[in-house]
Scaffold this motif. Sequence first.
Motif, PDB file in Angstrom:
ATOM      1  N   ASN A  63       0.801  -1.228   0.000  1.00 34.86           N
ATOM      2  CA  ASN A  63       0.000   0.000   0.000  1.00 34.86           C
ATOM      3  C   ASN A  63       0.831   1.274   0.000  1.00 34.86           C
ATOM      4  N   THR A  64       1.980   1.286   0.690  1.00 36.06           N
ATOM      5  CA  THR A  64       2.828   2.484   0.606  1.00 36.06           C
ATOM      6  C   THR A  64       3.450   2.596  -0.779  1.00 36.06           C
ATOM      7  N   HIS A  65       3.753   1.461  -1.392  1.00 32.47           N
ATOM      8  CA  HIS A  65       4.288   1.476  -2.759  1.00 32.47           C
ATOM      9  C   HIS A  65       3.247   2.063  -3.723  1.00 32.47           C
ATOM     10  N   ALA A  66       2.005   1.623  -3.578  1.00 35.30           N
ATOM     11  CA  ALA A  66       0.933   2.154  -4.426  1.00 35.30           C
ATOM     12  C   ALA A  66       0.706   3.638  -4.168  1.00 35.30           C
ATOM     13  N   LEU A  67       0.717   4.031  -2.890  1.00 35.65           N
ATOM     14  CA  LEU A  67       0.538   5.445  -2.553  1.00 35.65           C
ATOM     15  C   LEU A  67       1.656   6.281  -3.167  1.00 35.65           C
ATOM     16  N   LYS A  68       2.874   5.804  -3.038  1.00 35.73           N
ATOM     17  CA  LYS A  68       4.032   6.512  -3.620  1.00 35.73           C
ATOM     18  C   LYS A  68       3.813   6.735  -5.117  1.00 35.73           C
ATOM     19  N   ASN A  69       3.447   5.678  -5.834  1.00 33.95           N
ATOM     20  CA  ASN A  69       3.259   5.787  -7.279  1.00 33.95           C
ATOM     21  C   ASN A  69       2.120   6.736  -7.634  1.00 33.95           C
ATOM     22  N   LEU A  70       1.030   6.658  -6.902  1.00 34.56           N
ATOM     23  CA  LEU A  70      -0.096   7.563  -7.158  1.00 34.56           C
ATOM     24  C   LEU A  70       0.304   9.020  -6.927  1.00 34.56           C
ATOM     25  N   CYS A  71       1.048   9.266  -5.858  1.00 32.91           N
ATOM     26  CA  CYS A  71       1.494  10.633  -5.565  1.00 32.91           C
ATOM     27  C   CYS A  71       2.371  11.178  -6.680  1.00 32.91           C
ATOM     28  N   TYR A  72       3.336  10.379  -7.108  1.00 32.20           N
ATOM     29  CA  TYR A  72       4.220  10.833  -8.178  1.00 32.20           C
ATOM     30  C   TYR A  72       3.444  11.047  -9.479  1.00 32.20           C
ATOM     31  N   THR A  73       2.448  10.214  -9.734  1.00 30.33           N
ATOM     32  CA  THR A  73       1.656  10.339 -10.960  1.00 30.33           C
ATOM     33  C   THR A  73       0.926  11.671 -11.032  1.00 30.33           C
ATOM     34  N   ILE A  74       0.462  12.163  -9.884  1.00 26.91           N
ATOM     35  CA  ILE A  74      -0.251  13.454  -9.913  1.00 26.91           C
ATOM     36  C   ILE A  74       0.624  14.611  -9.436  1.00 26.91           C
ATOM     37  N   GLY A  75       1.917  14.353  -9.300  1.00 26.90           N
ATOM     38  CA  GLY A  75       2.865  15.433  -9.032  1.00 26.90           C
ATOM     39  C   GLY A  75       3.037  15.813  -7.580  1.00 26.90           C
ATOM     40  N   LEU A  76       2.544  14.997  -6.673  1.00 26.87           N
ATOM     41  CA  LEU A  76       2.690  15.295  -5.241  1.00 26.87           C
ATOM     42  C   LEU A  76       4.015  14.728  -4.748  1.00 26.87           C
ATOM     43  N   VAL A  77       5.087  15.360  -5.147  1.00 29.75           N
ATOM     44  CA  VAL A  77       6.434  14.852  -4.903  1.00 29.75           C
ATOM     45  C   VAL A  77       6.770  14.712  -3.411  1.00 29.75           C
ATOM     46  N   PRO A  78       6.544  15.733  -2.575  1.00 28.93           N
ATOM     47  CA  PRO A  78       6.895  15.564  -1.157  1.00 28.93           C
ATOM     48  C   PRO A  78       6.144  14.409  -0.485  1.00 28.93           C
ATOM     49  N   LEU A  79       4.866  14.275  -0.779  1.00 29.87           N
ATOM     50  CA  LEU A  79       4.091  13.176  -0.200  1.00 29.87           C
ATOM     51  C   LEU A  79       4.578  11.838  -0.759  1.00 29.87           C
ATOM     52  N   GLY A  80       4.874  11.801  -2.045  1.00 33.11           N
ATOM     53  CA  GLY A  80       5.421  10.589  -2.651  1.00 33.11           C
ATOM     54  C   GLY A  80       6.749  10.199  -2.034  1.00 33.11           C
ATOM     55  N   ASP A  81       7.576  11.200  -1.727  1.00 32.97           N
ATOM     56  CA  ASP A  81       8.875  10.929  -1.094  1.00 32.97           C
ATOM     57  C   ASP A  81       8.695  10.336   0.306  1.00 32.97           C
ATOM     58  N   LYS A  82       7.710  10.839   1.070  1.00 31.50           N
ATOM     59  CA  LYS A  82       7.440  10.288   2.405  1.00 31.50           C
ATOM     60  C   LYS A  82       6.971   8.832   2.285  1.00 31.50           C
ATOM     61  N   ALA A  83       6.082   8.593   1.333  1.00 34.29           N
ATOM     62  CA  ALA A  83       5.594   7.224   1.125  1.00 34.29           C
ATOM     63  C   ALA A  83       6.735   6.309   0.691  1.00 34.29           C
ATOM     64  N   LYS A  84       7.646   6.825  -0.128  1.00 33.75           N
ATOM     65  CA  LYS A  84       8.791   6.028  -0.574  1.00 33.75           C
ATOM     66  C   LYS A  84       9.677   5.624   0.597  1.00 33.75           C
ATOM     67  N   GLU A  85       9.926   6.548   1.511  1.00 35.39           N
ATOM     68  CA  GLU A  85      10.747   6.234   2.683  1.00 35.39           C
ATOM     69  C   GLU A  85      10.144   5.075   3.474  1.00 35.39           C
ATOM     70  N   LEU A  86       8.829   5.118   3.655  1.00 30.85           N
ATOM     71  CA  LEU A  86       8.170   4.064   4.419  1.00 30.85           C
ATOM     72  C   LEU A  86       8.040   2.785   3.610  1.00 30.85           C
ATOM     73  N   ASP A  87       7.878   2.899   2.316  1.00 31.99           N
ATOM     74  CA  ASP A  87       7.880   1.733   1.437  1.00 31.99           C
ATOM     75  C   ASP A  87       9.239   1.030   1.521  1.00 31.99           C
ATOM     76  N   ASP A  88      10.303   1.806   1.470  1.00 27.31           N
ATOM     77  CA  ASP A  88      11.655   1.236   1.572  1.00 27.31           C
ATOM     78  C   ASP A  88      11.862   0.563   2.930  1.00 27.31           C
ATOM     79  N   ALA A  89      11.344   1.179   3.994  1.00 26.11           N
ATOM     80  CA  ALA A  89      11.472   0.586   5.330  1.00 26.11           C
ATOM     81  C   ALA A  89      10.703  -0.732   5.403  1.00 26.11           C
ATOM     82  N   ALA A  90       9.523  -0.764   4.814  1.00 23.01           N
ATOM     83  CA  ALA A  90       8.737  -2.004   4.811  1.00 23.01           C
ATOM     84  C   ALA A  90       9.457  -3.088   4.021  1.00 23.01           C
ATOM     85  N   LYS A  91      10.024  -2.705   2.888  1.00 22.42           N
ATOM     86  CA  LYS A  91      10.769  -3.647   2.061  1.00 22.42           C
ATOM     87  C   LYS A  91      11.947  -4.223   2.844  1.00 22.42           C
ATOM     88  N   ALA A  92      12.560  -3.405   3.688  1.00 22.88           N
ATOM     89  CA  ALA A  92      13.712  -3.838   4.495  1.00 22.88           C
ATOM     90  C   ALA A  92      13.282  -4.520   5.799  1.00 22.88           C
TER      91      ALA A  92
END
Length: 122
Positions: A63-92
């Motif tokens: 879900n954080t991966h999907a949120l990250k992609n959706l944010c980047y798709t509509i240009g919400l870069v800061p929110l996408g970056d936050k989701a990416k950090e948590l996506d990476d943490a979940a992956k790890a």
Amino acid sequence: MDINKIISQIKEIEGTDIETALSYCADDEEIYVETVQDFIEDDRGSAVNEAFIQEDIDSYHINTHALKNLCYTIGLVPLGDKAKELDDAAKAGDFGYIKAHNDELMKAYTDTVSRLTAILNK
């Protein structure tokens, strides 16, 4: 609905990259606005938070991966970056990091969705 007005107001959200987002939408402003509406209706934040509450790291990652992609798709870069950090943490498998930062992501998500909803409902 005044699409130009909507887009200019979305541009006011700090860090938003409308130009890149439009390129994902065939440079069609109407498609972009529809995609923003879909982002709001998708409510991916609820799925992220539910996975957090359940401590389901696999679902949290999805879900954080999907949120990250959706944010980047509509240009919400800061929110996408936050989701990416948590996506990476979940992956790890770093649930400690997730526990420390999930509230920050959820607040940013809620604030952004509220702001987008207000823009689209004017």
